[in-house]
Write an enzyme that holds these catalytic residues in place. Structure first.
Site, short mmCIF file in Angstrom:
data_model
loop_
_atom_site.label_atom_id
_atom_site.label_comp_id
_atom_site.label_asym_id
_atom_site.label_seq_id
_atom_site.Cartn_x
_atom_site.Cartn_y
_atom_site.Cartn_z
N GLU A 51 5.04 7.34 -4.05
CA GLU A 51 4.44 7.53 -2.71
C GLU A 51 5.45 7.66 -1.57
O GLU A 51 5.12 7.38 -0.41
CB GLU A 51 3.44 6.39 -2.40
CG GLU A 51 2.31 6.30 -3.43
CD GLU A 51 1.29 5.21 -3.13
OE1 GLU A 51 1.14 4.82 -1.95
OE2 GLU A 51 0.62 4.76 -4.08
N LYS A 54 4.60 -5.62 21.76
CA LYS A 54 5.13 -5.67 20.39
C LYS A 54 6.67 -5.70 20.41
O LYS A 54 7.30 -6.52 19.75
CB LYS A 54 4.64 -4.44 19.63
CG LYS A 54 5.29 -4.26 18.28
CD LYS A 54 5.02 -2.85 17.75
CE LYS A 54 5.76 -2.61 16.44
NZ LYS A 54 5.23 -3.36 15.31
N HIS A 73 3.72 -9.99 -1.91
CA HIS A 73 3.79 -10.39 -0.51
C HIS A 73 4.97 -11.31 -0.26
O HIS A 73 5.31 -11.59 0.88
CB HIS A 73 2.48 -11.07 -0.09
CG HIS A 73 1.28 -10.23 -0.42
ND1 HIS A 73 0.67 -10.29 -1.65
CD2 HIS A 73 0.62 -9.30 0.29
CE1 HIS A 73 -0.33 -9.42 -1.68
NE2 HIS A 73 -0.38 -8.81 -0.51
N1 GLN Z 1 -1.35 2.70 -3.87
C1 GLN Z 1 -1.09 1.93 -2.69
C2 GLN Z 1 0.31 1.37 -2.75
O1 GLN Z 1 0.77 1.09 -3.83
C3 GLN Z 1 -2.08 0.81 -2.56
C4 GLN Z 1 -1.85 0.01 -1.32
C5 GLN Z 1 -2.92 -1.02 -1.04
O2 GLN Z 1 -3.70 -1.36 -1.89
N2 GLN Z 1 -2.96 -1.56 0.14
O3 GLN Z 1 0.93 1.14 -1.72
#
Ligand code: GLN
Ligand code: ZN
Length: 758
Positions: free
Chosen positions: A488, A19, A698
């Site tokens: 998060e 990697k 993305h």
């Molecule tokens: N709650 C997660 C985020 O917002 C969902 C991520 C995902 O669906 N892969 O990152």
């Protein structure tokens, strides 16, 4: 004497050497030659660890992906790349990763499509076909590596993807049928086999895992056709199948005119037993008796009880191997010094699996007494795992037994509870929200790393994350979003974060597994009975809610996704493990509700991924998976709004199951499919709220207001406007703040204009 061999080995390196070399090369920090040296070094190290086996795999090493390697071997490059300049390796990476040019007419190259390798979490580059695709052999890589392995004094067994599976894995870019290419493909395979023979190769491993999938008559016929065409006495062909049962293809596989067949006896023990009885007396049988996809130590005594009579019957025709390539497990348990010693004694990574293979072969060839000590250790590990009360916990098992059929039901149907929720939440039409995460900045990662290393106290770390949560709430308020999230920032990963707080989980330090290219994942190890000692997310959400009058969503990962992205215990059905996870998440949901959180989102990003390979097994999986979600989510009162999120765009074939989850709101990926996928929801008359993602997270592009408005207008043609939400496709953690702010600004503006139009 039994013959030992291996189907493939992880190439990423015990410390992810590959990697780091790949990424350095892509950044221009090391030369192609240096990258090649790292590759050769890894191959040497890996082969060295195979020195006790009779045959070593050659050609399984890859700088990106083994399917892309096969496309190169067969001279099947997309035209957009075959014409481009640069070295062969540069062109190879161009197919894998694409290239962005500032002038799109000049230098940008689209990357090849990537998709999941059968039911694993590995992703391969999909071969591209056209009706006039022609193949041309380029076997230099394989021939060189054969010499490398020989120089180490080993006996090489080249590994290639078989012709039928190769076509099956690919996709025609026009509307042609890939099977029509078989005729022009087979001569290239014959040429390759001749070349192997000229280089003194006696056995070739030909992977045909498509044999464990649902095949129609044409594909089945293609197998017979292909192997009659390739019929040769030198080299001998070992056709390998893995990841599942052969079922209706069993006879077809057994009757192929080849010298040997490999079966994955971990996923199909009964079939293996039948094949032992029937297989033609000229054929060799390779039994994949060690699980190549999971990290548990093998109960060697139990395997020997079964193998000894088989060996008696088959004699030298018996070969032994792991069930599949070891690509799907981490490299070395011996470098894990932080794992709990008891749990560690239950595990085997790739290198330890090779040792197990060697022990089995020695026991068969020389008698069990030759490996008495090793067998005793294996038996002791099996016993300790069986007896451990961390694994079997009667009170948790009793809770699973006690689950009543209505545990997953909401109190009232959606049509009634949505009115209660709307009154409570008082949201405008086309409410705006995001999927959960906001950018994980370098700064946050740095703080987490320092905290892990002990350079930052827990209090200082918590303070740092709180600042980030505050920033996130402030930004969302300024943007004017309707339903906020805490962002998060405290989470490294959406599964690991929960695993770390649940009983029954362990974590490796270096247990990386390749997901695609240089990307690796480190699945947590679910070894035992699952319980939740304390609330996992409540404090963070409570803090975020204290900063705003807007509703803040509680944010959880669902039981099915936690299960599908972990290494899971193999001593009870996956269903039982999933239900244990569901009960733990249910407790968290109820704690959030009790703390006054009015909206709770439970992500099931990996629900679709867990679908079995065979369609006929789907219903069984979906039954328990959906039940697990319902148990986790639906214990709340009518006024609490449950959201779920799924980041994919194929729902047609599972829409009924999705509806059974009965989430009040589902947010999904749609922006790239131009709302086409809503057809599934409309066709089925999906009854609850939907947030079709309008912002493709993305891509670094900032979507325009008009574009998002147009997507939502299209959505409103299919789904009543009062049931639509406006949100991005997925979480924003991989994006930069500079991209996210203008994109969300446009999104909120689009929603406002939509409201005016009502
Ligand atoms: N709650 C997660 C985020 O917002 C969902 C991520 C995902 O669906 N892969 O990152
Ligand atoms: Zn997502």
């Amino acid at each position: 004497m039994v013959t030992t061999h291996n189907l493939g080995f992880p190439r990423i390196g015990a410390r992810r050497e590959l990697k780091f070399a790949q990424e350095a090369f892509w950044k221009g920090q090391i030369s192609e030659e240096e990258l090649q040296i790292t590759g050769a070094g890894l191959r040497r190290t890996h082969w060295h660890s195979h020195r006790n086996l009779d045959r070593v795999p050659v050609g399984d090493f890859s700088f990106y992906d083994q399917v892309l390697d096969m496309s190169f071997t067969l001279g099947n490059l997309p035209e957009r790349v075959s014409k481009s300049e640069g070295s062969a390796l540069e062109r190879y990476f161009r197919v894998a990763r694409g290239r962005s040019g500032h002038d799109p007419s000049c230098c940008s190259v689209q990357a090849g499509e990537m998709t999941k390798w059968f039911d694993t979490n590995y992703h391969y580059i999909v071969p591209e076909f056209h009706r006039n695709t022609r193949f041309r052999l380029n076997a230099d890589r394989l021939i060189e590596q054969i010499s490398e392995a020989r120089a180490q004094g080993l006996s090489p067994k080249p590994v290639i993807i078989g012709p039928v599976t190769y076509l099956w894995l690919g996709k025609a870019k026009d509307d042609s049928d890939p099977l029509t290419l078989l005729e022009s493909l087979l001569p290239v395979y014959s040429e390759l086999l001749d070349l192997f023979s000229n280089h003194g190769i006696d056995w070739v491993q030909v992977d045909e895992p498509a044999l464990v999938t649902d095949l129609d008559a044409d594909w089945r016929h293609a197998f017979s056709l292909a192997y009659y065409h390739l019929k040769t006495s030198s080299p001998k062909l070992l056709v390998t199948t893995y990841f599942g049962e052969l079922r209706e293809n069993l006879q077809l596989a057994c009757e192929l005119p080849v010298a040997g067949l490999h079966l994955d006896t971990v996923s199909s023990p009964q079939e293996a037993a039948r094949v032992v009885d029937w297989l033609s007396p000229h054929k060799h049988l390779s039994l994949g008796v060690i699980n190549g996809r999971n990290i548990w130590r093998t109960d060697l005594g139990k395997i020997l009880d079964w193998l000894e009579p088989v060996h008696e019957k088959l004699g030298d025709r018996l070969w032994l191997a792991p069930s599949c390539s070891l690509l799907h497990v981490p490299v070395d348990l011996d470098i894990e010094h932080k794992l709990d010693p008891e749990i560690r004694s239950w595990l085997a990574f790739a290198l330890q699996k090779l040792d197990e293979l060697d022990i089995l072969a020695t026991a068969l060839n020389q008698g069990r007494s030759a490996v008495r000590q090793e067998l005793a250790e294996s038996a002791a590990a099996t016993k300790s795992r069986e007896m451990s009360d961390r694994v079997r916990n009667p009170s948790i098992e009793a809770r699973i037994q006690a689950i009543r059929p209505d545990l997953g039901d909401r109190q009232s149907p959606y049509s009634e509870r949505i009115t209660v929720q709307q009154q409570k939440l008082a949201l405008p039409p086309y409410p705006t929200t995001t999927i959960g995460s906001f950018p994980q900045t370098q700064d946050i990662r740095q703080a987490r790393l320092q905290f892990r290393k002990g350079e930052l106290t827990e209090a200082a770390y918590t303070q740092r994350i709180r600042e980030e949560v505050r920033r996130c709430i402030d930004e969302q308020e300024a943007l004017g979003l309707d339903v906020l999230v805490h962002g998060e920032a405290e989470r490294n990963d959406m599964v690991e974060y929960f695993g770390e707080q649940l009983e029954g989980y362990a974590f490796s330090q270096f247990g990386w597994v390749q997901s695609y290219g240089s990307r690796c994942v480190k699945p947590p190890i679910l070894f035992g009975a699952i319980s939740r000692p304390r609330a996992m997310t409540v404090e963070w959400i409570r803090y975020a809610q204290s900063l705003t009058d807007k509703p803040v969503k509680g944010m959880l990962t669902g039981p099915v996704t936690i299960l599908n992205w972990s290494f899971v215990r193999d001593d009870q059905p996956r269903m039982d493990t999933c239900l244990q996870l569901a009960l733990a998440i249910r407790e968290e949901v109820l704690d959030l509700e009790a703390a006054g959180v009015g909206i709770i989102q439970i992500d099931e990003a990996a629900l679709r991924e867990g679908l079995p390979l065979r369609k006929s097994d789907w219903a069984g999986y979906l039954d328990w998976a959906i039940e697990a979600f319902r148990i986790a989510a639906n214990g709340v009162g009518d006024g609490t709004q449950i959201h779920t999120h799924m980041c994919y765009s194929e729902f047609n074939d599972i829409i009924k199951a999705i509806a059974r989850m009965d989430a009040d709101v589902i947010t999904i990926e749609t922006s790239r499919s131009d709302m086409e996928l809503l057809n599934a929801f409309r066709g089925f008359q999906y009854p609850n709220d939907i947030g079709p993602g309008v912002y493709d997270i993305h891509s670094p592009n900032i979507p325009a207001k008009g574009q998002m408005k147009a997507l939502m207008t299209k959505a409103a043609e299919q789904i009543p406007a009062e049931r639509l939400w406006v949100n991005p496709d997925c979480g924003l953690k991989t994006r930069q703040w500079e991209e996210v702010i203008p994109a969300l600004k446009n999104m909120v503006a689009a929603a406002r204009e939509l409201r005016e139009g009502i």
